[in-house]
Motif scaffolding. Sequence first.
Motif, PDB file in Angstrom:
ATOM      1  N   ILE A 145       2.655   1.710  -3.093  1.00  0.00           N
ATOM      2  CA  ILE A 145       1.772   2.276  -4.384  1.00  0.00           C
ATOM      3  C   ILE A 145       1.533   3.787  -4.023  1.00  0.00           C
ATOM      4  O   ILE A 145       1.517   4.627  -4.975  1.00  0.00           O
ATOM      5  CB  ILE A 145       0.638   1.281  -4.700  1.00  0.00           C
ATOM      6  N   ASN A 146       1.221   3.904  -2.932  1.00  0.00           N
ATOM      7  CA  ASN A 146       0.931   5.182  -2.541  1.00  0.00           C
ATOM      8  C   ASN A 146       2.290   6.463  -2.840  1.00  0.00           C
ATOM      9  O   ASN A 146       2.000   7.470  -3.377  1.00  0.00           O
ATOM     10  CB  ASN A 146       0.824   5.519  -0.697  1.00  0.00           C
ATOM     11  N   TYR A 193      -4.136   1.874  -5.620  1.00  0.00           N
ATOM     12  CA  TYR A 193      -4.224   2.236  -4.300  1.00  0.00           C
ATOM     13  C   TYR A 193      -5.219   1.952  -3.577  1.00  0.00           C
ATOM     14  O   TYR A 193      -5.050   1.350  -2.438  1.00  0.00           O
ATOM     15  CB  TYR A 193      -3.822   3.477  -4.137  1.00  0.00           C
ATOM     16  N   GLU A 194      -6.512   2.329  -4.271  1.00  0.00           N
ATOM     17  CA  GLU A 194      -7.626   1.851  -3.555  1.00  0.00           C
ATOM     18  C   GLU A 194      -7.883   0.317  -3.416  1.00  0.00           C
ATOM     19  O   GLU A 194      -8.457  -0.149  -2.230  1.00  0.00           O
ATOM     20  CB  GLU A 194      -8.772   2.515  -4.362  1.00  0.00           C
ATOM     21  N   ASN A 231       1.944   6.839  -6.313  1.00  0.00           N
ATOM     22  CA  ASN A 231       0.408   7.731  -6.704  1.00  0.00           C
ATOM     23  C   ASN A 231       0.673   9.301  -6.408  1.00  0.00           C
ATOM     24  O   ASN A 231       0.211  10.139  -7.154  1.00  0.00           O
ATOM     25  CB  ASN A 231      -0.625   6.925  -5.805  1.00  0.00           C
ATOM     26  N   LYS A 232       1.365   9.314  -5.280  1.00  0.00           N
ATOM     27  CA  LYS A 232       1.449  10.790  -4.549  1.00  0.00           C
ATOM     28  C   LYS A 232       2.437  11.721  -5.036  1.00  0.00           C
ATOM     29  O   LYS A 232       2.540  12.658  -5.685  1.00  0.00           O
ATOM     30  CB  LYS A 232       1.344  10.656  -3.085  1.00  0.00           C
ATOM     31  N   LYS A 241       0.781  -1.171  -0.182  1.00  0.00           N
ATOM     32  CA  LYS A 241      -0.050  -0.064   0.096  1.00  0.00           C
ATOM     33  C   LYS A 241       0.840   1.242  -0.025  1.00  0.00           C
ATOM     34  O   LYS A 241       0.493   2.196  -0.785  1.00  0.00           O
ATOM     35  CB  LYS A 241      -0.942  -0.005   1.321  1.00  0.00           C
ATOM     36  N   GLU A 242       1.825   1.100   0.944  1.00  0.00           N
ATOM     37  CA  GLU A 242       2.727   2.395   0.821  1.00  0.00           C
ATOM     38  C   GLU A 242       3.547   2.443  -0.452  1.00  0.00           C
ATOM     39  O   GLU A 242       3.595   3.729  -0.795  1.00  0.00           O
ATOM     40  CB  GLU A 242       3.635   2.317   2.053  1.00  0.00           C
ATOM     41  N   SER A 270      -3.543   5.460  -8.588  1.00  0.00           N
ATOM     42  CA  SER A 270      -4.648   5.834  -7.331  1.00  0.00           C
ATOM     43  C   SER A 270      -5.741   4.649  -7.364  1.00  0.00           C
ATOM     44  O   SER A 270      -6.302   4.162  -6.347  1.00  0.00           O
ATOM     45  CB  SER A 270      -5.277   6.851  -7.475  1.00  0.00           C
TER      46      SER A 270
END
Lengths: 311, 311, 311, 311, 311
Positions: A192-193, A215-216, A196-197, A189-190, A212
């Motif tokens: 991909i975050n 990420y969801e 993503n960010k 998750k982190e 994103s």
Amino acid sequence: MKIRHVNAGVFTAVEDLELTLTPPAEGFYWIDADAEDLALLQPAFALHDLAVEDCLTEEEQRPKIEIYDNHYFIVVNSIRFDDEEIFLRALSVFLGRHYIITVTKQKISELRAIKPILWEQEVNEPDRFLYLLIDLVVDNYFLVGDRIEDKIEKLEEDILVHTKRSHLNEIIGLRSEILWLKKMLGPQKEVINILNKKDLRLIDDQLQKYFSDIYENAVKISENFDTFRELMGNLREAYQSSIANRANEIMRVFTAITTIFIPLTLITGIYGMNFDNMPELHGRYSYFIVIGIMITLGFGMFYIFRKKDWI
Amino acid sequence: MKIRHVNAGVFTAVEDLELTLTPPAEGFYWIDADAEDLALLQPAFALHDLAVEDCLTEEEQRPKIEIYDNHYFIVVNSIRFDDEEIFLRALSVFLGRHYIITVTKQKISELRAIKPILWEQEVNEPDRFLYLLIDLVVDNYFLVGDRIEDKIEKLEEDILVHTKRSHLNEIIGLRSEILWLKKMLGPQKEVINILNKKDLRLIDDQLQKYFSDIYENAVKISENFDTFRELMGNLREAYQSSIANRANEIMRVFTAITTIFIPLTLITGIYGMNFDNMPELHGRYSYFIVIGIMITLGFGMFYIFRKKDWI
Amino acid sequence: MKIRHVNAGVFTAVEDLELTLTPPAEGFYWIDADAEDLALLQPAFALHDLAVEDCLTEEEQRPKIEIYDNHYFIVVNSIRFDDEEIFLRALSVFLGRHYIITVTKQKISELRAIKPILWEQEVNEPDRFLYLLIDLVVDNYFLVGDRIEDKIEKLEEDILVHTKRSHLNEIIGLRSEILWLKKMLGPQKEVINILNKKDLRLIDDQLQKYFSDIYENAVKISENFDTFRELMGNLREAYQSSIANRANEIMRVFTAITTIFIPLTLITGIYGMNFDNMPELHGRYSYFIVIGIMITLGFGMFYIFRKKDWI
Amino acid sequence: MKIRHVNAGVFTAVEDLELTLTPPAEGFYWIDADAEDLALLQPAFALHDLAVEDCLTEEEQRPKIEIYDNHYFIVVNSIRFDDEEIFLRALSVFLGRHYIITVTKQKISELRAIKPILWEQEVNEPDRFLYLLIDLVVDNYFLVGDRIEDKIEKLEEDILVHTKRSHLNEIIGLRSEILWLKKMLGPQKEVINILNKKDLRLIDDQLQKYFSDIYENAVKISENFDTFRELMGNLREAYQSSIANRANEIMRVFTAITTIFIPLTLITGIYGMNFDNMPELHGRYSYFIVIGIMITLGFGMFYIFRKKDWI
Amino acid sequence: MKIRHVNAGVFTAVEDLELTLTPPAEGFYWIDADAEDLALLQPAFALHDLAVEDCLTEEEQRPKIEIYDNHYFIVVNSIRFDDEEIFLRALSVFLGRHYIITVTKQKISELRAIKPILWEQEVNEPDRFLYLLIDLVVDNYFLVGDRIEDKIEKLEEDILVHTKRSHLNEIIGLRSEILWLKKMLGPQKEVINILNKKDLRLIDDQLQKYFSDIYENAVKISENFDTFRELMGNLREAYQSSIANRANEIMRVFTAITTIFIPLTLITGIYGMNFDNMPELHGRYSYFIVIGIMITLGFGMFYIFRKKDWI
């Protein structure tokens, strides 16, 4: 090591590693390597020492992303099912401007499954390749959730139907498996975050909204682990209650035995008293009559308790 | 006390405290002080009495922010791990227009870790320094969550496998640790919220959205404490159930012993009766036969109970 | 009764009540009254009968708002802590176009605390005064949450360490306190909601978004009560489990005593049998030997049970 | 049957039903009927057979809405409290273009309460009348929630203080009441949702956002039922735990009695043995001494157990 | 096989299958087929082999969607209630540009119910037909939720009132039913999600927002399964607690019997002692008096225990 030039989803095999060092006119290079190939690849692409070390280690890898000057290093865990067992296989990726290097120790099904998708979507950039690859990897995680949930449900039913002490070991085993998966998949998750960010040079801005989406999904998966925790709590409770109830049943049998013998003991006590005048003592068949009464009484009580479903 | 002039992330050592009293042409001053240096710093920067007092106290500090006329005073708790133990170290910060003073009693790793970040991001203002520092401090809190969760999970497994009375102390110790952390870290959220929401003169408006990012993290951390509470509830339940089940097992052994002896006692009762006509009493070996029967019966029952896994 | 003219946060004492009946050129009048002053104020400001009655009653007041033609009547409960105890003090407010009347029976700290805030924010309108006052009152509610949570946590720890029957009374007392607070503070939310949503003549539209801030806080507080309910459920469970476990311990001691005596009773039974040929009976020291064996056996069992931590 | 012409909230009594058949110049007609009046109204307004049948039935009505060509038929349940009891009274409404017919079997307070509101808001259309009526009806539902919650809390306290078997009946009764209310009030949400979402000819588009406000309230109320379920679960648990603990107490008394008598029985066993050499047997007062010792021992144990609060 | 030409909701029977192979001037063809008709339809419409195979299988079908070049293949499960039982009937749909083929093995009520809706909404396209059909199918799922909830509630009440061992089987049966429904209905959500999100050639963009409405419903339904899990957890707990309490009651009766007999046994023990001087032994009626005392004592204890509601 297999080298391919990918252009609008079309693959061309490339023999010479030298070619891949300069950006192609169109498309990008995909190098599908194993751990040994890194000896060649590291100097050629100036891959970071620490990253290469991570690829070579025998230990389990937790998902991570490292941002280096001219390339990114990403580790994700691919899932494989073998009967009841869940296996993790680390997939390491080096993402450069015009190339993507995938490093694996064992075959990873996602690397085969991605080919038709690349073709269908006419993929032309390595970052899009990365997105599709991670998407495939994360999609498989949902299956893990179903497997684990099935195992828990099955174990709970087993416990309800007939509790055994060995169920405790199964509970503890399942707990460890869940914690292990949480540790190995959670950090995804982190990773991909960050993709993503963070404003990353090598990831096209257009791709971010796709990341994103993954990420969801990763968040949903990590929420699954909360559900598992709750289910495991139920399981523990069901087990402990069942064990307590089973213990009660045994106690009941013991107590029933005592309860049947106590009145008989009283009778023997009565005829063991030393009163001068106890007419029954002197009858010829008194003893046998009393023994008969005791046997009748004992079996009678047993029969009544049984009939009332108390034993 | 170390004084540095920071300009676009570049550090220059400054020897003379006098220089820091006037704003530099560019950048800002960072004064890394310990408690004793405050005697010098307080008159020079007109630091507020109460704030200085807070820096000097030996007690644990809860996070807070004080808004004074020409400077802000912020206390946050930095986390350090030593083996299994979690330590908190108060970090006090005075934020002025052209300077930032960090006051610590012990070494705080975040103050070392911040240097490369300042350089990378070419930081030029003291409020941005503050933001990055708090970001580092709060990021470490997530590790606390993992540690606590690990401890709880381990303790729960211990309890399931083999409950001991000493586990109760561990549960209570863990509860106190969680409550202590909640008390010491929870208010951080409010501090950041003030930095985030209030229209503060010394904080650039651009920075506010960054502070709202940290705020979200702080909220997530405080939600962790709800999870811990739930986990501790499970733990308590698991412990109490285990203790009850263990007590049941002992009771079962006691009851089993009684259950084995009761029928034997009945036999002795029978042959203790005083009937005139009890032929068995007069046999030469009757006594030994009855004793033999009793021994056989006792061990027989023991064997059956054992086989049925009742004892 | 203290009358003040408030203009941009500046207070001027006013002696003559007559003056307050007409709107001042600037600012507004704040009349800080107690219950007796209402005899004077009611005819002067044409305050509604029912509202005045509510101010005079000795009963506890639940928060409410009444919309009358030329003024609003609002009751909120201010909180005061005295040691462990929580006290509520009703604060009644009459809001008019150019005046605000606060009616209290006992001193309310918020009425003192509001003065510097009025000055700082240069408050000029009575509706803004009302907003700030309610904000102060509601902010204090958060402290109640912490107190209650502390009490619950402490009680739970007490119960875990050493359960006493008196804990049940404490649980029930705490439950009543929480329910009482919920009843007395919960409707505050509705009062603020009306100030927030309804199109009210006497409340400036600009203020509405501020009221929606307080509303959010009031909602958070009422969510606390859900948390409390959950915590109280845990507490009840912890208590009942502890009581059950404690009862089990006593039972275990009783059962242990029985278990120690039963084999000894068997021995006496054996030598109480009436067989003709029981050689042991005729030994000179047989009796004493048997008594010795029984004592040894009894203490032996006691020692073993103790060592196994069964008693 | 009362017929009124409503114009900008002003009521005019209308004597002649014929008048209401054609739309008035302004405003609308409100016909407040009971079941018998339907014989007249049905042919006049061409009300649908099934709808009229629903109005006449003696059974409890679940909320519903039926869309017919020239009118809508809506059933909602109004709530009335009588002491502790909750009663439902069906309110059937026929909504037409220029009229609204309310059909009730018993007096419904909302039909009285709506008059001042119509006047205040200068209501001019039948659909707005409908909205205000349903709003009043649904607002009362919140009171149900409080009542039920109070009942649950009271019962839980009763159970904690002193559990009785009759509490089980109260729990089951409360459960049935909640399930009944859920069945009778829950579908209200769907009715309002249809009024809120569907593109209905007879409902003005402007009104839809108001209906969405009531819908939110109806959703909140149906969420209450989730809370009740949770509370009832707690209640059941509290009851079962209490019953178990009470059973334990009785068991403890029984076991204590046994525990006191067992050592005394051992003593009698000792002096019932047939050893030749038992000097105590021949003492003149031995018997009485032993009886004395037994009594002392018995009461001594009782005293100790009592003092330790074990009985 | 029934073939209909649908134009603005108007049906015209079509005899000749050949006609349906070319798009009509207006509207579309609806072919309502059973499994055997596929032999004819497959070659005519070039239906995909795997899809046809799925239609012919006897096994239960999980919902799915397959995207083929010129048609989509969708399987959904329609629900039918028969008394207490829930049955699933697979409904397979082939969606083409100008036709829709529905394949069923048994009658499905939704295929009858859809006709008036098609007429009312003047449906003209096959994708809209699909949307309405799935809407009908999913709407029925809500009824399942109510049924299951009713069953759970009823079983919980039964368990509370009088627990029987057979309830465990009912619990396990209900669990299996819920898991089966979850498996068979849950994936519907994913099917609709694909229709909702993916850029599909054969689904008009306008329809997507409608599909997102059904998707929301499908999500609500799948949330129901979380509620069921929680309810089943409660049920299990209620059952296990009830069984434990019932076991306690039986134990109590056993223990009570023992408790009544132990003091009587003591009395017999006393008069079984061999002291030389025991005056009571020599009374003429002593024996009968003692027997009388024992009977009185026994019944007395029984009476007291009964009166105290201990047995």
